[in-house]
Design a protein around this motif. Structure first.
Motif, mmCIF file in Angstrom:
data_model
loop_
_atom_site.group_PDB
_atom_site.id
_atom_site.type_symbol
_atom_site.label_atom_id
_atom_site.label_comp_id
_atom_site.label_asym_id
_atom_site.label_seq_id
_atom_site.Cartn_x
_atom_site.Cartn_y
_atom_site.Cartn_z
ATOM 1 N N SER A 50 60.613 67.702 110.191
ATOM 2 C CA SER A 50 60.457 67.140 111.533
ATOM 3 C C SER A 50 61.065 65.753 111.649
ATOM 4 C CB SER A 50 58.974 67.072 111.907
ATOM 5 O OG SER A 50 58.267 66.291 110.954
ATOM 6 N N ALA A 51 61.300 65.083 110.501
ATOM 7 C CA ALA A 51 61.862 63.730 110.516
ATOM 8 C C ALA A 51 62.747 63.545 109.299
ATOM 9 C CB ALA A 51 60.742 62.693 110.528
ATOM 10 N N ALA A 52 63.638 62.572 109.371
ATOM 11 C CA ALA A 52 64.550 62.310 108.256
ATOM 12 C C ALA A 52 63.760 61.988 106.991
ATOM 13 C CB ALA A 52 65.473 61.153 108.611
ATOM 14 N N LYS A 53 64.270 62.465 105.862
ATOM 15 C CA LYS A 53 63.607 62.275 104.570
ATOM 16 C C LYS A 53 64.649 61.856 103.544
ATOM 17 C CE LYS A 53 60.564 65.428 103.409
ATOM 18 N NZ LYS A 53 59.186 64.915 103.177
ATOM 19 N N ARG A 54 64.331 60.846 102.755
ATOM 20 C CA ARG A 54 65.208 60.435 101.654
ATOM 21 C C ARG A 54 64.506 60.717 100.328
ATOM 22 N NH1 ARG A 54 68.954 55.181 101.529
ATOM 23 N NH2 ARG A 54 70.227 56.722 102.637
ATOM 24 N N VAL A 55 65.201 61.390 99.402
ATOM 25 C CA VAL A 55 64.663 61.729 98.091
ATOM 26 C C VAL A 55 65.484 61.015 97.021
ATOM 27 C CG1 VAL A 55 64.128 63.590 96.474
ATOM 28 C CG2 VAL A 55 63.888 63.982 98.939
ATOM 29 N N VAL A 56 64.804 60.230 96.196
ATOM 30 C CA VAL A 56 65.437 59.473 95.121
ATOM 31 C C VAL A 56 65.081 60.141 93.793
ATOM 32 C CG1 VAL A 56 65.569 57.236 93.954
ATOM 33 C CG2 VAL A 56 65.327 57.330 96.448
ATOM 34 N N LEU A 57 66.099 60.634 93.093
ATOM 35 C CA LEU A 57 65.915 61.297 91.802
ATOM 36 C C LEU A 57 66.206 60.316 90.676
ATOM 37 C CD1 LEU A 57 67.936 64.602 92.463
ATOM 38 C CD2 LEU A 57 65.503 64.221 92.864
ATOM 39 N N VAL A 58 65.339 60.287 89.646
ATOM 40 C CA VAL A 58 65.558 59.439 88.476
ATOM 41 C C VAL A 58 65.354 60.283 87.219
ATOM 42 C CG1 VAL A 58 64.887 57.332 87.252
ATOM 43 C CG2 VAL A 58 64.667 57.438 89.742
ATOM 44 N N LEU A 224 77.026 64.168 86.519
ATOM 45 C CA LEU A 224 76.373 63.516 85.385
ATOM 46 C C LEU A 224 75.031 62.891 85.776
ATOM 47 C CD1 LEU A 224 77.529 63.334 82.492
ATOM 48 C CD2 LEU A 224 78.072 60.952 82.956
ATOM 49 N N GLN A 225 74.087 62.954 84.850
ATOM 50 C CA GLN A 225 72.782 62.304 84.998
ATOM 51 C C GLN A 225 72.473 61.558 83.703
ATOM 52 O OE1 GLN A 225 70.526 62.580 87.884
ATOM 53 N NE2 GLN A 225 72.490 63.208 88.744
ATOM 54 N N SER A 226 72.607 60.236 83.711
ATOM 55 C CA SER A 226 72.348 59.421 82.527
ATOM 56 C C SER A 226 70.882 59.031 82.471
ATOM 57 C CB SER A 226 73.212 58.152 82.567
ATOM 58 O OG SER A 226 74.583 58.472 82.664
ATOM 59 N N ASN A 227 70.437 58.518 81.313
ATOM 60 C CA ASN A 227 69.053 58.065 81.198
ATOM 61 C C ASN A 227 68.747 57.014 82.265
ATOM 62 O OD1 ASN A 227 69.442 58.532 77.758
ATOM 63 N ND2 ASN A 227 67.781 59.488 78.897
ATOM 64 N N CYS A 228 67.719 57.270 83.038
ATOM 65 C CA CYS A 228 67.281 56.412 84.161
ATOM 66 C C CYS A 228 68.341 56.274 85.249
ATOM 67 C CB CYS A 228 66.825 55.038 83.663
ATOM 68 S SG CYS A 228 65.125 55.082 83.038
ATOM 69 N N GLY A 229 69.310 57.181 85.295
ATOM 70 C CA GLY A 229 70.263 57.209 86.399
ATOM 71 C C GLY A 229 69.566 57.619 87.690
ATOM 72 N N VAL A 230 69.952 56.990 88.794
ATOM 73 C CA VAL A 230 69.335 57.227 90.101
ATOM 74 C C VAL A 230 70.304 57.977 91.004
ATOM 75 C CG1 VAL A 230 68.422 56.121 92.185
ATOM 76 C CG2 VAL A 230 67.892 55.156 89.928
ATOM 77 N N SER A 231 69.834 59.051 91.610
ATOM 78 C CA SER A 231 70.617 59.793 92.605
ATOM 79 C C SER A 231 69.801 59.874 93.886
ATOM 80 C CB SER A 231 70.966 61.198 92.103
ATOM 81 O OG SER A 231 71.721 61.133 90.903
ATOM 82 N N VAL A 232 70.484 59.904 95.036
ATOM 83 C CA VAL A 232 69.805 59.846 96.330
ATOM 84 C C VAL A 232 70.329 60.951 97.236
ATOM 85 C CG1 VAL A 232 69.306 58.433 98.358
ATOM 86 C CG2 VAL A 232 69.546 57.335 96.109
ATOM 87 N N LEU A 233 69.411 61.679 97.857
ATOM 88 C CA LEU A 233 69.752 62.733 98.812
ATOM 89 C C LEU A 233 69.062 62.458 100.136
ATOM 90 C CD1 LEU A 233 69.340 65.481 96.196
ATOM 91 C CD2 LEU A 233 71.347 65.467 97.674
ATOM 92 N N ASP A 234 69.814 62.585 101.224
ATOM 93 C CA ASP A 234 69.279 62.408 102.569
ATOM 94 C C ASP A 234 69.150 63.761 103.257
ATOM 95 O OD1 ASP A 234 68.961 59.569 102.773
ATOM 96 O OD2 ASP A 234 71.138 59.394 102.833
ATOM 97 N N PHE A 235 67.979 64.016 103.822
ATOM 98 C CA PHE A 235 67.703 65.241 104.563
ATOM 99 C C PHE A 235 67.467 64.849 106.022
ATOM 100 C CE2 PHE A 235 66.725 66.033 100.212
ATOM 101 C CZ PHE A 235 66.985 67.376 99.974
ATOM 102 N N THR A 236 68.265 65.412 106.913
ATOM 103 C CA THR A 236 68.188 65.069 108.329
ATOM 104 C C THR A 236 67.900 66.328 109.131
ATOM 105 O OG1 THR A 236 69.847 63.342 107.966
ATOM 106 C CG2 THR A 236 69.399 63.971 110.253
ATOM 107 N N PRO A 237 66.867 66.315 109.985
ATOM 108 C CA PRO A 237 66.571 67.526 110.778
ATOM 109 C C PRO A 237 67.685 67.840 111.756
ATOM 110 C CG PRO A 237 65.249 65.656 111.531
ATOM 111 C CD PRO A 237 65.951 65.209 110.277
ATOM 112 N N ARG A 238 67.927 69.108 111.957
ATOM 113 C CA ARG A 238 68.926 69.530 112.936
ATOM 114 C C ARG A 238 68.262 69.684 114.306
ATOM 115 N NH1 ARG A 238 73.615 71.341 110.381
ATOM 116 N NH2 ARG A 238 73.378 71.732 108.132
ATOM 117 N N PRO A 239 68.965 69.324 115.374
ATOM 118 C CA PRO A 239 68.370 69.426 116.719
ATOM 119 C C PRO A 239 67.885 70.837 117.049
ATOM 120 C CG PRO A 239 70.432 68.193 116.799
ATOM 121 C CD PRO A 239 70.325 68.759 115.422
ATOM 122 N N GLU A 240 68.608 71.841 116.522
ATOM 123 C CA GLU A 240 68.247 73.223 116.826
ATOM 124 C C GLU A 240 67.180 73.769 115.877
ATOM 125 O OE1 GLU A 240 71.830 73.401 114.003
ATOM 126 O OE2 GLU A 240 71.062 72.122 115.632
ATOM 127 N N GLY A 241 66.703 72.918 114.917
ATOM 128 C CA GLY A 241 65.721 73.369 113.947
ATOM 129 C C GLY A 241 66.378 74.065 112.770
#
Length: 497
Positions: A50-58, A224-241
């Motif tokens: 229902s709303a934008a979500k940011r996920v931070v992977l470590v 690549l994913q190094s020790n304590c490497g940080v990756s970020v993904l943004d999830f944005t809702p679509r107007p049509e659902g």
């Protein structure tokens, strides 16, 4: 602390992704290209949000078995080393000002301890999810790598060169991992939160990134994913659902320099591309982003170029290749001057000579400045901002960048140098497209990646430039210090995100 046990995983079907069900993947064993189906391992689309979500992977910090070179898999006998504890503390400092609503963690000791260090005094909930454990490697677990090679021979070799089809004890570990990672996203996206921290492991974080943006098991060991490497993904809702729009905002921002000497997926690389985005220019606004490369850098852009030049001082750069635009030329010159002063700065015992070139195909700004019927204003700060351009424009950027990509591979193929590092300076859209070509995607994926002004991204070629590259990091900005963009900074008009 809340725990989630693993649900029963039912057989899943493969769903074709987007409008282009197939693309070319370069074989690492030959120059010949083979066609593979691009399929998303999933039983259903991602749940709507229902709303934008940011996920931070470590990824967890260095463990005792990492240090020993022992195959860990999902075993739980290793703990963080002193170095691993220090890496986790550095990550805590990196994220200390960032707001998180919840933390999901693998239940394994090395990951759980990393999560506890990063989470610090925060009082919000931590959730352990068994699906976030590392890849299950069955009989391989606990073996030193040379023991695995001696004991399992051909199977160990397949694990190294064709992990997606690797079979042991009647299991396909990478395929199982992709299905499990897809299950994790259901739990993460269903949680009522806007900003999520996930602390897990190398392989499972690769699978989380890949399944989020729609890449199959053939991409194992490519992101690549190094020790304590940080990756970020943004999830944005679509107007049509329906399934949200997903953008990889950052990949593998490490506590240490991303360009330091090291291996890519366990393999040494003598060929590397460092993609540098020029900084802010004199007419930049947040709405228009970095689309004014034909103007000179402003004071912030000059600082960003100097910070990048300092970071690259640890590398012996062979050539700097840039778009002919003014901001690109100024950034290239700043990098060149610092490289050639390496002896004076104590980074080398002799002066360095850096070749500087300009390449017309790197100039995509002229394309992006064409009249755009699909949007009145395109913000380069928003995830997936390239989706705001009409298909005619993105197609032209894609085809022009493909010519640039082939030219860059040709430059890297020169065997007169035992090692070759090329720095490529250009517009964010250019670097997004170049990474798309590296991954053998189509232009429809361009909106699935994001890079900021002043950032760097790194591609290694451990098997040579005729084979697929390994993406070491995307949108690294930690070198910019106080001028870097915070990892959980609001990118949509929402001050509380």
């Amino acid at each position: 602390m809340i725990s989630i046990t693993a649900p029963l995983i039912l057989p899943y079907r493969l769903l074709p992704l987007n409008r282009n069900p197939s693309f070319l993947i370069r074989s690492s064993s030959s120059l010949q290209e083979r066609e593979l189906s691009s399929e998303l391992y999933a039983s259903a689309p991602f749940p709507p949000i229902s709303a934008a979500k940011r996920v931070v992977l470590v990824r967890h910090g260095q463990s005792t078995w990492n240090e020993e070179g022992r195959i860990q898999g999902s075993s739980d006998f290793s703990v963080l080393t002193k170095k691993g504890e220090a890496q986790a503390e550095t990550s805590r400092q990196m994220l200390i000002d960032d707001s998180f609503d919840v933390c999901f963690s693998s239940p394994l000791i090395r990951s759980k301890r990393t999560a506890e260090i990063i989470w610090g005094p925060r009082e919000k909930e931590m959730i352990t999810d068994s699906d976030l454990r590392e890849i299950d490697l069955y009989s391989f677990q606990g073996l030193l790598k040379h023991e695995g090679k001696a004991k399992y021979g051909a199977a160990f070799r397949q694990w190294q060169v064709d992990a997606a089809n690797f079979n042991i004890d009647g299991h396909y570990p990478v395929r199982e991992l992709w299905a499990r990672a897809r299950s994790c996203w259901n739990n993460i996206l269903a949680h009522e939160s806007r900003s999520v921290l996930v602390v897990a492991h190398n392989a499972v974080n690769q699978a989380l990134v890949a399944t989020a943006i729609g890449l199959g098991t053939e991409y194992f060991r490519i992101l690549l994913q190094s020790n304590c490497g940080v990756s970020v993904l943004d999830f944005t809702p679509r107007p049509e659902g329906g399934s949200p729009f997903i953008c990889l905002n950052r990949l593998n921002q490490t506590p240490n320099s991303p360009i330091a000497t090291g291996s890519s997926g366990g393999r040494k690389s003598s060929r590397r591309l460092v993609l540098v985005c020029y900084g802010a220019t004199q007419s930049n606004t947040e709405a228009s982003g970095a689309t004014y490369g034909d103007l000179p850098l402003n004071m912030l852009g000059i600082i960003q170029s100097q910070k990048t030049a300092e970071l690259l001082l640890d590398l012996k750069v062979h050539s700097i290749i840039s778009s002919p635009k003014k901001a690109c030329s100024e950034t290239s010159l700043a990098i060149s001057r610092v490289q050639e002063a390496a002896d004076c700065l104590g980074a080398d015992c002799v002066p360095r000579y850096v070749e500087m070139k300009q390449m017309e195909h790197l100039d995509v700004e002229s394309v992006l400045q064409q009249p755009n019927r699909d949007a009145t204003e395109v913000s380069a700060l928003e995830p997936g901002w390239l989706n705001g351009y009409e298909d005619r424009i993105t197609s032209e950027v894609w085809h022009q960048s493909e010519k640039a990509w082939q030219s860059l591979l040709s430059e890297l193929s020169d065997e007169s140098e035992p090692e070759k590092i090329l720095v490529v300076v250009g517009h964010p859209a250019l670097h997004i497209a170049l990474m798309g070509h590296c991954l053998n995607l189509t232009k429809e994926w361009m909106g699935s990646f994001h890079v900021d002004a002043g950032s760097i991204s790194v591609v290694d070629f451990p098997d040579g430039p005729t084979s697929r590259g390994v993406i070491r990091c995307i949108n690294y900005t930690a070198h910019l210090g106080r001028w870097s963009i915070p990892i959980t900074r609001s990118i949509i008009d929402d001050d509380e995100f």
